[in-house]
Scaffold this active site. Sequence first.
Site, PDB file in Angstrom:
ATOM      1  N   GLU A 142      -5.161  -8.600   1.033  1.00 23.03           N
ATOM      2  CA  GLU A 142      -5.931  -8.239   2.364  1.00 23.03           C
ATOM      3  C   GLU A 142      -7.271  -7.982   1.877  1.00 23.03           C
ATOM      4  O   GLU A 142      -7.634  -7.570   0.944  1.00 23.03           O
ATOM      5  CB  GLU A 142      -5.239  -6.996   3.045  1.00 23.03           C
ATOM      6  CG  GLU A 142      -4.033  -7.067   3.170  1.00 23.03           C
ATOM      7  CD  GLU A 142      -3.360  -5.876   3.973  1.00 23.03           C
ATOM      8  OE1 GLU A 142      -4.226  -4.912   4.298  1.00 23.03           O
ATOM      9  OE2 GLU A 142      -2.090  -5.714   4.156  1.00 23.03           O
TER      10      GLU A 142
ATOM     11  N   GLU B 156       0.704  -1.305   0.067  1.00 23.87           N
ATOM     12  CA  GLU B 156      -0.166   0.038   0.015  1.00 23.87           C
ATOM     13  C   GLU B 156       0.703   1.350  -0.185  1.00 23.87           C
ATOM     14  O   GLU B 156       0.803   1.833   1.042  1.00 23.87           O
ATOM     15  CB  GLU B 156      -0.977  -0.051   1.288  1.00 23.87           C
ATOM     16  CG  GLU B 156      -1.935  -1.172   1.315  1.00 23.87           C
ATOM     17  CD  GLU B 156      -2.856  -0.950   2.383  1.00 23.87           C
ATOM     18  OE1 GLU B 156      -3.114  -0.223   3.214  1.00 23.87           O
ATOM     19  OE2 GLU B 156      -3.938  -1.877   2.366  1.00 23.87           O
TER      20      GLU B 156
HETATM   21  C1  FCB Z   1      -4.034  -2.172   5.634  1.00 20.17           C
HETATM   22  C2  FCB Z   1      -3.129  -2.449   6.152  1.00 20.17           C
HETATM   23  C3  FCB Z   1      -3.090  -3.696   7.186  1.00 20.17           C
HETATM   24  C4  FCB Z   1      -4.194  -3.436   8.288  1.00 20.17           C
HETATM   25  C5  FCB Z   1      -5.348  -3.169   7.486  1.00 20.17           C
HETATM   26  C6  FCB Z   1      -6.496  -3.078   8.284  1.00 20.17           C
HETATM   27  O1  FCB Z   1      -4.307  -0.843   5.266  1.00 20.17           O
HETATM   28  O2  FCB Z   1      -2.194  -2.732   5.112  1.00 20.17           O
HETATM   29  O3  FCB Z   1      -1.869  -3.419   7.986  1.00 20.17           O
HETATM   30  O4  FCB Z   1      -3.906  -2.393   8.785  1.00 20.17           O
HETATM   31  O5  FCB Z   1      -5.169  -2.104   6.594  1.00 20.17           O
END
Ligand code: FCB
Length: 464
Positions: free
Chosen positions: A366, A181
């Site tokens: 994620e 990210e």
């Molecule tokens: C993302 C992050 C991860 C976690 C999630 C909820 O932005 O990459 O580390 O904090 O959000």
Amino acid sequence: MSILDHTDPQPGEDTALPVSFPAHFLWGAATAAYQVEGAAREDGRALSIWDQFSATPGKVFQGDTGEIAIDQYHRYPADVALIKSLGLGAYRFSISWSRVIPQGTGDLNQAGLDYYDRLVDTLLAEGVTPVATLYHWDLPLALHERGGWVKRDTAYAYADYAEVMARCLGDRVNMWLTHNEPWCVAYLGYGSGEHAPGLKDWSVVGTVSHHVLLSHGLAVPRLRANLRPEAQVGITLNFTPGYAADNQPVTLARTEQALREDRWFVEPLFRGTYPEGLFADLHTDHPPIQEGDMEIISTPIDFLGVNNYTRTLFQASEDGSQGVVVDPVPGSSYTAMHWEVYPQGLRNLLVWLHEEYAPPALYITENGSAFLDEWDGSSDTVHDPQRLAYLRDHLQAVGEAIEQGAPVKGYFVWSLMDNFEWAHGYSKRFGIVYVDYPTQRRVLKDSARWYASFIQRQRELHQA
Ligand code: FCB
């Protein structure tokens, strides 16, 4: 005993979904070094910007820090056993740069390298595929003191670090993510200041983003030169797609602006250009792009990692003068982060990425949800029906995206366990496994049991 033989009642939800997933789809869970490792001052690890930021009063909820976190540095054997017992095929973890190269450049810390060696070996011994992220936001403090991501030198330091890790783990780790990210690194770290290093200087945000992308592009060949031929190298981007609730020009303009922001990193990676108008939107200086940089940044990668949690819906303000966020969205439910639950957004995003940029493969690196979980202090279950429903509905959406042609090869739930949620400290629980922080006891939530049953069912379907 497998957790599926557990004597507690199984979560009442069926694991059958009306979509199918390919054989060899990778089912995993994700974490990141600063959020789980702890051992912040042990075995030669030096401080990172997150150690400094969380120690600064007022930056993190209730002054929480990752000093101990969930102690995975010491508890990894039991945690890996838990991963195995859930039947997960892969574990996405990140490497703490200041644990392995304490000053960011120069001397290596053998004890730090040994930790990742042991973690990888333990995962492989249990048949779990290790997926390594090189940078999940914890820049060595020493590099920050030399200018951090505002300085081009940091990109070169990062590429050296990437090569060190590939030399160390490349004989065993076949899946690598350069960055997690970069949007958050640039926007939250240097613009809004909500994340480390906590700068509030919009003028440098574009420059930071460029140097992070450059570091990625410089690292790709350095990784490949030291990995096995079958190894896959990619990067993870976060997307929060914008939607328009009406057809007013102000709403459409605001939604277009959100789209440019979603293209901020994917456009240079796949097309070698920045979106037109992006830097003006961000009120940031145009980055100092040197000759050849965009070619380096757009070096072909093997897959794109996608992080997605929610969307943003826009509408025209009451006086019609501007596009504003609809909050709350009528009829929608929200997680504890106040993020709207919108599973079809993940499907649309995956199909859009496929159609616009044609990455060779997509992994959801994620996706998950925070809710106010409660443990009774003794039983071995935490009931989390909302997270279970979130997970099920998002997997359904992923299956639909695959049916529509998106080359999705794996899914990693965020997160394996509750952990340090950045500026929210320990107040937001994202795990499918509950962590009782005072005792570090791990307790399976219903969502973990459901996910394990779902994965087992997928395996059985493909064996049949
Ligand atoms: C993302 C992050 C991860 C976690 C999630 C909820 O932005 O990459 O580390 O904090 O959000």
